[in-house]
Design a protein around this motif. Sequence first.
Motif, PDB file in Angstrom:
ATOM      1  N   UNK A 132       0.886  -1.250  -0.234  1.00  0.00           N
ATOM      2  CA  UNK A 132       0.413  -0.120  -0.483  1.00  0.00           C
ATOM      3  C   UNK A 132       0.972   1.598  -0.275  1.00  0.00           C
ATOM      4  N   UNK A 133       2.302   1.088   1.146  1.00  0.00           N
ATOM      5  CA  UNK A 133       3.044   2.207   0.538  1.00  0.00           C
ATOM      6  C   UNK A 133       3.479   2.309  -0.365  1.00  0.00           C
ATOM      7  N   UNK A 134       4.164   1.235  -1.336  1.00  0.00           N
ATOM      8  CA  UNK A 134       5.002   1.761  -2.110  1.00  0.00           C
ATOM      9  C   UNK A 134       3.985   1.871  -3.589  1.00  0.00           C
ATOM     10  N   UNK A 135       2.618   1.465  -3.003  1.00  0.00           N
ATOM     11  CA  UNK A 135       1.605   1.385  -4.774  1.00  0.00           C
ATOM     12  C   UNK A 135       1.661   0.897  -5.645  1.00  0.00           C
ATOM     13  N   UNK A 136       0.789   1.400  -6.730  1.00  0.00           N
ATOM     14  CA  UNK A 136       0.986  -0.254  -7.930  1.00  0.00           C
ATOM     15  C   UNK A 136       2.290   0.654  -8.763  1.00  0.00           C
ATOM     16  N   UNK A 137       3.161  -0.498  -8.916  1.00  0.00           N
ATOM     17  CA  UNK A 137       4.276  -0.273 -10.048  1.00  0.00           C
ATOM     18  C   UNK A 137       5.740  -1.011  -9.694  1.00  0.00           C
ATOM     19  N   UNK A 170      -6.139 -13.162   3.118  1.00  0.00           N
ATOM     20  CA  UNK A 170      -6.731 -12.018   2.886  1.00  0.00           C
ATOM     21  C   UNK A 170      -5.898 -11.117   2.842  1.00  0.00           C
ATOM     22  N   UNK A 171      -4.534 -11.167   2.785  1.00  0.00           N
ATOM     23  CA  UNK A 171      -2.858 -10.744   2.554  1.00  0.00           C
ATOM     24  C   UNK A 171      -2.180 -11.020   0.766  1.00  0.00           C
ATOM     25  N   UNK A 172      -2.562 -12.336   0.559  1.00  0.00           N
ATOM     26  CA  UNK A 172      -2.464 -12.439  -0.544  1.00  0.00           C
ATOM     27  C   UNK A 172      -3.670 -11.494  -2.264  1.00  0.00           C
ATOM     28  N   UNK A 173      -4.401 -11.353  -0.779  1.00  0.00           N
ATOM     29  CA  UNK A 173      -5.707 -10.514  -1.956  1.00  0.00           C
ATOM     30  C   UNK A 173      -5.621 -10.142  -2.564  1.00  0.00           C
ATOM     31  N   UNK A 174      -5.651  -8.632  -1.298  1.00  0.00           N
ATOM     32  CA  UNK A 174      -4.812  -7.510  -0.950  1.00  0.00           C
ATOM     33  C   UNK A 174      -3.746  -7.156  -1.628  1.00  0.00           C
ATOM     34  N   UNK A 175      -2.645  -7.883  -2.233  1.00  0.00           N
ATOM     35  CA  UNK A 175      -1.469  -8.041  -2.327  1.00  0.00           C
ATOM     36  C   UNK A 175      -1.699  -8.228  -4.225  1.00  0.00           C
ATOM     37  N   UNK A 176      -2.036  -9.079  -4.585  1.00  0.00           N
ATOM     38  CA  UNK A 176      -2.089  -9.275  -5.278  1.00  0.00           C
ATOM     39  C   UNK A 176      -3.063  -8.246  -7.118  1.00  0.00           C
ATOM     40  N   UNK A 177      -4.041  -7.943  -5.519  1.00  0.00           N
ATOM     41  CA  UNK A 177      -4.833  -6.680  -6.407  1.00  0.00           C
ATOM     42  C   UNK A 177      -3.988  -5.172  -6.333  1.00  0.00           C
ATOM     43  N   UNK A 178      -2.664  -5.126  -5.883  1.00  0.00           N
ATOM     44  CA  UNK A 178      -1.895  -3.842  -5.612  1.00  0.00           C
ATOM     45  C   UNK A 178      -0.911  -4.404  -6.392  1.00  0.00           C
ATOM     46  N   UNK A 179      -0.464  -5.359  -6.552  1.00  0.00           N
ATOM     47  CA  UNK A 179       1.033  -5.312  -7.059  1.00  0.00           C
ATOM     48  C   UNK A 179       1.253  -6.464  -8.811  1.00  0.00           C
ATOM     49  N   UNK A 180      -0.149  -7.130  -8.993  1.00  0.00           N
ATOM     50  CA  UNK A 180       0.408  -8.394  -9.654  1.00  0.00           C
ATOM     51  C   UNK A 180       0.142  -7.641 -11.102  1.00  0.00           C
ATOM     52  N   UNK A 181       1.063  -8.012 -12.222  1.00  0.00           N
ATOM     53  CA  UNK A 181       0.781  -7.051 -13.248  1.00  0.00           C
ATOM     54  C   UNK A 181       0.580  -8.111 -14.157  1.00  0.00           C
ATOM     55  N   UNK A 182       0.406  -9.357 -13.897  1.00  0.00           N
ATOM     56  CA  UNK A 182      -0.777 -10.279 -14.946  1.00  0.00           C
ATOM     57  C   UNK A 182      -1.282 -10.601 -15.170  1.00  0.00           C
ATOM     58  N   UNK A 183      -2.559 -10.188 -15.713  1.00  0.00           N
ATOM     59  CA  UNK A 183      -4.347 -10.322 -15.259  1.00  0.00           C
ATOM     60  C   UNK A 183      -4.470 -12.447 -15.160  1.00  0.00           C
TER      61      UNK A 183
END
Length: 425
Positions: A132-137, A170-183
């Motif tokens: 969340x701090x680093x954002x999507x990138x 729970x964490x895997x879901x949110x981290x995937x939303x923020x940081x996953x680059x491949x659908x």
Amino acid sequence: LICSLKSSLKGRGQQGNVQPFSDEDSSIETLSHCSSLSERTSAAEEAGETEEMAQEDFQYKLKVYIDSTVDKSAKTRQGALDGLKTAMATKILYEFISERRMTITDSIERCLKKGKGVEQCAAASLACLLCIQLGSGIESEEVFKTLKPVFKTILNDGAANIQARQACATSLGLCTLVAEDDIMDVFATMECFESLFTHSYIREDGSRPSVNPQTTQLHTNALLSWALLLTICTGSHIRVIAQKHLAKLPRLLENDNVNMRIAAGETIALLFELIRDEFDYDDWEPLCEQLNALATDCNKHRAKTDKRKQRSVFRDVLKAVEEGDFQSETIRFATERMVIDSWVKKRTYDAFREFVGSGMNYHLQANEFIRDVFELGPPMLIDSAALKAMKSSRLERHLYNAAAFKARTKARNKFRDKRVDVGEF
């Protein structure tokens, strides 16, 4: 004598009009202005120095926390993880964290692999706050590529600590939303969640699976993370999911756990919102009857708090399924406000708030990534004086609350009178 006094006073008045202040008086006034100006300047400089020292002390504490995450003592590691979590939840630390992101990532990975129970839960939560701090990138993608295999290993390991598995779901879901680059990787993660919560489905013959409460909570977390990722799926994939799961999800509404029933209801409402005009659902009437039963549940064997929470949620779910309606909610922060007007927005907001907690309003105000997710635009810069002027006074808040309380009491008394009349009749 009187004439001489008048003439002397007149002379003094004329002399005073010509030179009202002496050079000595003028110099004294100039010195007083200079001294007051220098005092204000020195006070501002001292305030700046104090703020800078406080910032240095805060960063020093963060460095100590980061170093302590590899300590031999489990208690020390736990305290360090909790300290980093609190800091990331309540402040924007992008520049400080960006330089040390891989060090923090290595510490999280080590705690997930070698820690136990509570330490693993804290590490999983810290991973989400880091993203969340680093954002999507690129930066968050690097972090997630390191941690995703660890999350999935713990999640699928039946012998692992159940609390750690719940946290990883729970964490895997949110981290995937923020940081996953491949659908396609998003779809793979959703299948991982499906393999868990589908074990709570009531079987076609009507028999219920034997699942303990801790495992039910794991399945609930997996379902909520699955619903969160559903919000970023393509339309074609959502239709495939609806064909596969929409007929089976209502089976979870019969679960004995109130959290699972609520999660299932909200997921059904979310799915209907996404495919309302593109998918024909055959069992619409039986579903509405089931939702209405839950919205008016009076089962004496259930706790009052559970029934109250369930009825409130399922009234909204029933409106969503029957009418496509959503009970909007307004979130106020600083001088801004955000309206949650859809199930997609609600699921996303709830997911972020679970990790950020009381710092959610601050992140809505200052975190560029979260503002981008909720389409709030760039952060607004407002000085403290303007912010103070916009805030209502304590007296105004007191008068408003008193008026609201009086109106609420009148409305309740009126409702109670009607209820008494009906009972007597």
